[in-house]
Motif scaffolding. Structure first.
Motif, short mmCIF file in Angstrom:
data_model
loop_
_atom_site.label_atom_id
_atom_site.label_comp_id
_atom_site.label_asym_id
_atom_site.label_seq_id
_atom_site.Cartn_x
_atom_site.Cartn_y
_atom_site.Cartn_z
N LEU A 287 0.83 -1.21 0.00
CA LEU A 287 0.00 0.00 0.00
C LEU A 287 0.86 1.26 0.00
N ASP A 288 1.96 1.22 0.73
CA ASP A 288 2.87 2.38 0.75
C ASP A 288 3.39 2.66 -0.66
N ILE A 289 3.74 1.59 -1.37
CA ILE A 289 4.27 1.74 -2.73
C ILE A 289 3.18 2.20 -3.68
N ILE A 290 2.00 1.56 -3.61
CA ILE A 290 0.92 1.87 -4.54
C ILE A 290 0.46 3.31 -4.39
N THR A 291 0.41 3.79 -3.16
CA THR A 291 -0.04 5.16 -2.91
C THR A 291 0.85 6.18 -3.60
N GLY A 292 2.12 5.82 -3.81
CA GLY A 292 3.06 6.76 -4.39
C GLY A 292 3.24 6.68 -5.89
N ILE A 293 2.58 5.72 -6.55
CA ILE A 293 2.77 5.58 -8.00
C ILE A 293 1.86 6.54 -8.76
N GLU A 294 2.14 6.73 -10.04
CA GLU A 294 1.36 7.63 -10.89
C GLU A 294 -0.02 7.04 -11.16
N PRO A 295 -1.02 7.90 -11.42
CA PRO A 295 -2.38 7.41 -11.70
C PRO A 295 -2.43 6.39 -12.82
N ALA B 157 -0.07 4.34 -13.74
CA ALA B 157 0.51 3.09 -13.26
C ALA B 157 -0.49 2.35 -12.38
N PHE B 158 -1.28 3.09 -11.60
CA PHE B 158 -2.28 2.46 -10.75
C PHE B 158 -3.38 1.82 -11.60
N GLU B 159 -3.78 2.51 -12.66
CA GLU B 159 -4.79 1.96 -13.56
C GLU B 159 -4.28 0.66 -14.19
N GLN B 160 -3.00 0.64 -14.59
CA GLN B 160 -2.43 -0.57 -15.17
C GLN B 160 -2.37 -1.68 -14.13
N LEU B 161 -2.08 -1.32 -12.89
CA LEU B 161 -2.05 -2.30 -11.80
C LEU B 161 -3.43 -2.95 -11.65
N VAL B 162 -4.47 -2.12 -11.74
CA VAL B 162 -5.84 -2.65 -11.62
C VAL B 162 -6.13 -3.62 -12.76
N VAL B 163 -5.71 -3.26 -13.97
CA VAL B 163 -5.88 -4.15 -15.12
C VAL B 163 -5.17 -5.48 -14.87
N ASP B 164 -3.90 -5.39 -14.45
CA ASP B 164 -3.11 -6.60 -14.23
C ASP B 164 -3.74 -7.49 -13.15
N LEU B 165 -4.29 -6.87 -12.11
CA LEU B 165 -4.92 -7.63 -11.04
C LEU B 165 -6.16 -8.36 -11.55
N LEU B 166 -7.01 -7.65 -12.28
CA LEU B 166 -8.23 -8.27 -12.78
C LEU B 166 -7.92 -9.39 -13.76
N LYS C 77 -9.19 4.57 -8.03
CA LYS C 77 -8.80 5.83 -7.40
C LYS C 77 -7.71 5.63 -6.35
N ARG C 78 -6.60 6.35 -6.54
CA ARG C 78 -5.64 6.52 -5.43
C ARG C 78 -6.20 7.67 -4.59
N TRP C 79 -6.32 7.46 -3.30
CA TRP C 79 -7.01 8.45 -2.48
C TRP C 79 -6.42 8.49 -1.09
N LYS C 80 -6.33 9.68 -0.54
CA LYS C 80 -5.92 9.82 0.85
C LYS C 80 -7.15 10.14 1.69
N PHE D 188 -15.23 -0.80 -7.84
CA PHE D 188 -14.62 0.46 -7.40
C PHE D 188 -13.42 0.08 -6.54
N ILE D 189 -12.21 0.37 -7.05
CA ILE D 189 -10.98 -0.01 -6.37
C ILE D 189 -10.23 1.23 -5.92
N THR D 190 -9.80 1.23 -4.65
CA THR D 190 -9.07 2.38 -4.12
C THR D 190 -7.93 1.93 -3.22
N THR D 191 -6.98 2.82 -3.03
CA THR D 191 -5.89 2.56 -2.09
C THR D 191 -6.31 2.93 -0.67
N SER D 192 -7.47 3.58 -0.55
CA SER D 192 -7.92 4.09 0.74
C SER D 192 -8.98 3.17 1.34
N ASN D 193 -10.06 3.74 1.86
CA ASN D 193 -11.14 2.95 2.43
C ASN D 193 -12.48 3.62 2.17
#
Length: 302
Positions: A154-162, A164-173, A216-219, A244-249
């Motif tokens: 989560l620490d790493i994901i929160t710091g990546i570019e939007p 890159a996060f979208e690609q991460l979501v694709v890779d996970l699905l 969404k990456r979100w704080k 709906f996938i987020t780094t937050s809650n």
């Protein structure tokens, strides 16, 4: 000299990193061998599983604990660098850095709370850890390690570019079995940007249905308005399925909302996201495999 325990290694490692240069873990290992005059024979000693050298293992865990306390960071895999918090800690000239010392730091307190959680559950059930089978103990320790890895993810994901996060979501699905091909999924997400929808992915290889995605990456907690907007976007697309996938809650109200509407929306918060990544081996690698043997009675049957 015999190999020091990982707590004894913490202070010399932090001092070595005090020049604020990034160092590979292998460099730290070699430095600790010289620091403690460890003989070549002792340096070759292996951990019980026989899969790693004991000195490498202890230096690795010393770095892990320093990182959990926020005294060092790993900008890249197997790279270690002191943080501002680590520099401050050294200015106080500590005689020793151990787990008790690290408990001064909030991040390490959270880490230790995670480690004790499973043991606390056992106490609630009046089951002592000594009464558990070896397989149960291994399972508990595995959960503790996975929680620690999840926090790091989560620490790493929160710091990546939007993007890159979208690609991460694709890779996970895709890793979970959704989508047609990597090309199909990759071209879909991050392209629509339409009314609260970040992308679309096929539900299966044949593409019998589609799933709309919000990533969404979100704080801080996701506002429930974001979830409602996503539901409205699904309605406009005449779709019944969304993730709906987020780094937050999410707030409790968001879960109540998606339960009541006639569309199926799955909410994946940061903790669940990291757990899924660990489960489907995305962004993580297997460090060690433990084989548990049992007697093959068929072999002895005549």
């Amino acid at each position: 000299m015999s190999i020091p325990d990982y707590e004894t290694l913490m202070l010399p490692i932090l001092k070595l990193l005090s020049d604020e240069k990034s160092r590979k873990t292998s460099e730290l290992v070699n430095s600790m061998i010289k620091e403690f005059n460890i003989s070549p024979e002792d340096a070759k000693e292996l951990i019980p599983s026989g899969r790693a050298k004991l000195i490498n293992n202890r230096v690795g865990w010393a770095c892990t604990y320093l990182r959990k306390a926020g005294l060092i960071e790993s900008p890249q895999r197997a790279i270690n660098k002191i943080t501002d918090e680590g520099i401050k800690a050294l200015k106080n000239e500590p005689i020793k850095i151990d787990n008790k010392f690290l408990l001064k730091f909030e991040k390490f307190q959270e880490f230790r709370n995670d480690r004790s959680e499973n043991i606390d559950k056992s106490k609630e059930q009046n089951i002592a850890i000594e009464e558990k089978t070896p397989e149960e103990i291994i399972g508990i320790q595995s959960q503790i390690i996975n929680k620690s890895v999840g926090r790091d993810l989560l620490d790493i994901i929160t710091g990546i570019e939007p993007e890159a996060f979208e690609q991460l979501v694709v890779d996970l699905l895709l890793a979970m079995g959704y989508g047609g091909t990597v090309e199909d999924a990759g071209s879909a997400i991050g392209k629509t940007n339409d009314g609260g929808i970040d992308g679309v992915i096929k539900e299966d290889v044949l593409g019998l249905d589609t799933i709309f995605i919000q990533a969404k990456r979100w704080k801080g907690t996701i506002p429930i308005k974001e979830v409602r907007d996503f539901a409205g976007a699904l309605l406009s697309k005449r779709s019944n399925k969304g993730v709906f996938i987020t780094t937050s809650n999410f707030p409790d109200g968001a879960y109540d909302f998606v339960e009541k509407i006639d569309r199926k929306i799955i909410l994946v918060d940061g903790i669940r996201l990291s757990n899924l990544m660990i489960k489907y081996n995305l962004g993580v690698s297997v460090k060690e495999t433990i084989e548990i043997k049992e007697i093959d009675t068929d072999y002895f049957t005549t």
